[in-house]
Design an enzyme around this catalytic site. Structure first.
Site, short mmCIF file in Angstrom:
data_model
loop_
_atom_site.label_atom_id
_atom_site.label_comp_id
_atom_site.label_asym_id
_atom_site.label_seq_id
_atom_site.Cartn_x
_atom_site.Cartn_y
_atom_site.Cartn_z
CG HIS A 160 -8.82 51.05 -68.69
ND1 HIS A 160 -8.35 51.12 -69.85
CD2 HIS A 160 -10.22 50.77 -69.07
CE1 HIS A 160 -9.27 51.14 -70.81
NE2 HIS A 160 -10.45 50.91 -70.20
CB CYS A 232 -5.62 40.35 -44.46
SG CYS A 232 -6.70 41.17 -45.78
#
Length: 357
Positions: A160, A232
């Protein structure tokens, strides 16, 4: 969109427990015999980390046993709207307060016993549903000269994902420690709040994924700032859509991880499951795959599981920390006494379960 938190059917929870062993000595003997031949695949769940101070999701005090608990789902966390921003403020504030506890948590006796069995090749690999990285820590601390990060990643599959990384919606990945520093700089008042709690030696109820319950404190999420991804920004994009490196409810496990997990089950001679209720289908699928291949399966867990009632499974209803160090010593034999690294592994580990609610 309807997504629910995986749980155990009421019929299993209400069923009378099956007494699998008469006493601890019998449990030790049966698990030892199961591991003795080697090439045993291991799947672990949150139950193996309880003695490290992390609560199991579905134990007696587990968060997912509360019918009123409403987690944040994947589609909510990555929503680019104002509603999504509110979900991210809620998630990252709770995680900001809870992550230091998970980060500082140490492996317990079960982690080190499994590390010793992995170091001696009785257990060639581990698939863990846990995101805490404690299996990694046990190998790093127990045998640092033998287990580098590359080898550990090759032998431990985090089904996970991991709490120790963060990824933005454009795919830029950073270490969680660095992201924690960004959150600290962006939220000085919350940093003071966390320090004040620490000074008063207060304990927030922390879940295995670092999430904490702070609603009872009467605080608001509105002023919490989730920073934009710097990578970004360099490309001219403002992007605060960031998520931890583990799989959220409603998010799919990467196909490469699924395929690798299935190969691991196929390559082992027998399968041991420890500290898991198998409520999530990702782990239950692997159990079913082992049974389809007619591999011997043993389940070591306290309380009911999704596998209860299935044929072909030998279940031991005993806590792992109670028996694993003794089992590791018996399975490994003389090297457990003569090899300094192995001996110290088996003797290592904390036993500090979380307090009851």
């Amino acid at each position: 969109m309807r997504i629910s938190v995986p749980g155990l059917p009421r019929a299993i929870l209400d069923a009378q427990p099956v007494i699998a062993v008469k006493n601890i000595d019998e449990a030790v003997e049966r698990v030892t015999n199961f591991l003795q031949g080697g090439n045993v695949g291991l799947i672990t769940g949150a139950g193996v980390s309880v003695d490290s101070g992390l609560r199991a999701y579905r134990g007696k005090d587990g968060r997912y046993m509360n019918p009123n608990y409403k987690p944040i789902f994947y589609h909510e966390l990555v929503d680019s709207s104002e509603k999504g921003k509110a979900f991210r403020r809620r998630y990252w504030l709770r995680s900001f307060l809870g992550y230091p506890h998970v980060r500082s948590t140490l492996p317990n006796t079960t982690h080190f016993a499994f590390a010793a069995l992995q170091h001696t090749s009785y257990i060639p690999w581990i698939i863990t549903q846990n995101v805490d990285g404690l299996h990694h820590k046990a190998l790093e601390l127990g045998a640092p000269s033998s287990w580098n990060l590359s080898r550990i990643s090759d032998r431990i599959l985090e089904l996970h994902g991991s709490i120790h990384s963060v990824q933005c919606s454009r795919g830029h990945v950073i270490a969680r420690n660095k992201f924690q520093d960004w959150l600290t700089r962006s939220n000085p008042s919350w940093h003071r709040f966390a320090n004040d709690i620490a000074r008063r030696s207060q304990k927030l109820r922390t879940n295995p994924d670092g999430d904490v319950d702070i609603e009872q404190l009467g605080v608001s999420y509105e002023d919490f700032v989730v920073p934009d991804c710097p990578t970004c920004l360099l490309a001219g994009h403002r992007n605060s859509v960031q998520k931890p490196g583990f799989v959220f409810f409603g998010e799919s496990i990467p196909e490469a991880v699924k395929e690798r997990a299935l190969r691991c089950v196929e390559d082992c001679d027998r399968l041991l499951l420890a500290g898991t209720t198998l409520a999530t289908y990702s782990a239950f699928r692997l159990l079913k795959h082992a049974l389809e291949q007619r591999k011997p399966v043993m389940l070591l867990n306290v309380g009911p599981t999704r596998a209860d009632g299935l044929s072909g499974i030998e279940k031991i209803d005993v806590a792992t920390g109670t028996i694993l160090p003794t089992i590791a010593r018996a399975v490994i034999g003389r090297p457990a006494e003569e090899d300094l690294i192995i001996r110290e592994m088996i003797q290592s580990g904390i036993v500090k379960p979380p307090p009851e609610d």
